[in-house]
Design an enzyme around this catalytic site. Structure first.
Site, PDB file in Angstrom:
ATOM      1  N   VAL A 201       0.643  -1.168  -0.011  1.00  0.00           N
ATOM      2  CA  VAL A 201       0.043  -0.069  -0.114  1.00  0.00           C
ATOM      3  C   VAL A 201       0.657   0.994  -0.062  1.00  0.00           C
ATOM      4  O   VAL A 201       0.409   2.483   0.150  1.00  0.00           O
ATOM      5  CB  VAL A 201      -0.977   0.076   1.351  1.00  0.00           C
ATOM      6  CG1 VAL A 201      -2.127  -1.171   1.119  1.00  0.00           C
ATOM      7  CG2 VAL A 201      -0.275  -0.006   2.564  1.00  0.00           C
ATOM      8  N   LYS A 202       2.302   1.190  -0.076  1.00  0.00           N
ATOM      9  CA  LYS A 202       2.887   2.144   0.038  1.00  0.00           C
ATOM     10  C   LYS A 202       3.175   2.758  -1.179  1.00  0.00           C
ATOM     11  O   LYS A 202       2.859   2.143  -2.285  1.00  0.00           O
ATOM     12  CB  LYS A 202       4.261   2.057   0.992  1.00  0.00           C
ATOM     13  CG  LYS A 202       4.204   1.516   2.193  1.00  0.00           C
ATOM     14  CD  LYS A 202       3.564   2.271   3.174  1.00  0.00           C
ATOM     15  CE  LYS A 202       3.417   2.006   4.394  1.00  0.00           C
ATOM     16  NZ  LYS A 202       3.231   0.846   5.135  1.00  0.00           N
ATOM     17  N   HIS A 203       4.259   3.898  -1.385  1.00  0.00           N
ATOM     18  CA  HIS A 203       4.379   4.736  -2.508  1.00  0.00           C
ATOM     19  C   HIS A 203       5.046   3.853  -3.782  1.00  0.00           C
ATOM     20  O   HIS A 203       5.041   4.240  -4.939  1.00  0.00           O
ATOM     21  CB  HIS A 203       5.168   5.881  -2.422  1.00  0.00           C
ATOM     22  CG  HIS A 203       4.690   6.768  -1.087  1.00  0.00           C
ATOM     23  ND1 HIS A 203       4.791   6.546   0.071  1.00  0.00           N
ATOM     24  CD2 HIS A 203       3.883   7.956  -1.426  1.00  0.00           C
ATOM     25  CE1 HIS A 203       3.986   7.567   0.877  1.00  0.00           C
ATOM     26  NE2 HIS A 203       3.351   8.181  -0.249  1.00  0.00           N
TER      27      HIS A 203
END
Ligand SMILES: Cc1ncc(COP(=O)(O)O)c(C=O)c1O
Length: 405
Positions: A201-203
């Site tokens: 779910v991170k960048h």
């Protein structure tokens, strides 16, 4: 485009039609063909675990955040553990952190046998409050772990000043904040050590993965050993030097990030700028839409930062609504909006209550925020149509609970 709320629409939770047919998650990775190709090429290469892609990915992250060194780990949690170790935390020590974070931020202190000491958060950013943190410093304090909640950098200069004054190490949990800027400086180049996560779910993602960045060569060397069982050279170094001999010099772990994961990370980092730009665009749209919605307090941004927008957490003004956060959450889920809550304050988890005797009421700002926080979908792959759905669903649900007050 503004999507006006309609207060007389029947909520999906009451049998009406949902705003969308399928569930929109709150976060999600984007993987394209070039990422897949990069992983496949590595699978065909000589190195699956620590090989050339690890060094390349570390260099790419160090260059992006403006740090001298970047040391990869198998997860953000492992990276936090490494940073806690490198800071010298041990039994009898204390480290000050925020209660409004993922448990791993505090757990890494416990892994070292030290005690996490919480201080409450600021009302506007929900980041660790420097004044309250200062008040909790004792002779046992060795580190401060601010977290960049939702991607908004913490008050780093204040923590560095405290650290200078009291001889402490600042470990910034920037698992939400890859690409964020603080007073014109890039997150990752400001604190003594900065920790990133590459969870999906991170960048950018490597599946599981994490990194510590630092300008301190001693920390970097300790981190490298710690993730390699405490051994002072890597298998790749020994192979290229034609050597077999190695020494274990400290008690470490196997926290390697694989070459397969780093190949994915190298593909992903090429898209980081576009991902950040998209997240900032979505945040601007949400901010504009929700400013006028009664019952919603959009996240607040200070003027001296450029957040990375990992999350978009709104706070509900429950005094204007006939429902609590739980009911609003369920109503949005029924509309097929995959909302989430970040975070249950760490001290309220059963483990922390049982071990340290927390009862609730100790950190009123974090606890009050928790009661009214809802994270709306925020990820770089979200379409404009998805964003319209979120805006419409929030308007629909809140108009209902506002009009029925
Ligand atoms: C603030 C924070 N710290 C630490 C972590 C742990 O990272 P990981 O899931 O990569 O272990 C997370 C994960 O989401 C996080 O949000």
């Amino acid at each position: 485009m503004s999507v006006a709320p309609v207060s007389d629409e029947v909520l999906a939770i009451h049998g009406g039609s949902p705003v969308r047919e399928t569930l929109l998650p709150y976060g999600r990775q984007s993987i394209d063909e070039s990422d897949i190709q990069a992983v496949v090429e590595t699978l065909r290469s000589d190195w699956l675990t620590t090989g050339p892609k690890v060094a390349e990915f570390e260099e790419a992250i160090a260059a992006r955040v403006g740090a001298k060194y970047a040391v990869s780990f198998s997860s953000g949690t492992a990276a936090l553990h490494g940073a806690a170790f490198a800071s010298g935390l041990q039994a009898g020590d204390e480290a000050i952190t925020s209660p409004l974070t993922f448990a791993a931020t505090a757990n890494c202190v416990l892994y070292q046998g030290a005690i996490p000491v919480f201080a409450d958060v600021l009302e506007d950013t929900l980041n660790l409050n420097p004044e309250l943190a200062a008040a909790r410093i004792t002779a046992r304090t060795k580190a401060i772990l601010p977290i960049d909640y939702a991607g908004h950098p913490a008050d780093l200069d204040s923590f560095l000043q405290l650290a200078d004054h009291h001889g402490l190490i600042v470990i910034e949990d920037a698992c939400h904040a890859l690409g964020a800027e603080y007073r014109g400086r890039r997150v990752g180049s400001v604190a003594h050590m900065t920790v990133f996560s590459f969870h999906p779910v991170k960048h950018l993602t490597t599946g599981e993965g994490g990194m510590v960045t630092t300008d301190n060569s001693v920390f970097a060397e300790t981190l490298r050993r710690f993730r390699n069982h405490g051994i002072s050279s890597s298998a790749r170094q020994r192979q290229s030097a034609g050597q077999w001999h190695y020494e274990m010099v400290l008690l470490g772990f196997n926290y390697h990030l694989t070459d397969i994961a780093c190949a994915l990370g190298l593909g992903q980092i090429k898209k980081l700028e576009a991902n950040l730009a998209r997240r900032r665009q979505i945040a601007a749209r949400y901010n504009a839409e929700f400013r006028e919605v009664p019952g919603v307090l959009p996240p607040q941004t200070r003027l001296d930062v450029n957040p990375a927008w990992h999350l978009y957490p709104i706070r509900l003004d429950l005094s204007k609504l006939s429902a609590d956060r739980g009911e609003v959450f369920q109503a949005l889920r029924a509309e097929n909006i995959g909302v989430n809550v970040h975070y249950i304050p760490v001290h309220l988890h059963p483990y922390y209550r049982d071990r340290f005797g927390y009862k609730g009421g100790e950190f009123p700002v974090a606890e009050a925020a928790y009661e009214c926080l809802i994270s709306l979908p925020m990820f770089h792959g979200i379409t404009d149509g998805d964003v319209d759905d979120v805006v419409r669903a929030v308007g629909k649900v809140l108009a209902h609970f506002e009009s029925s007050l």
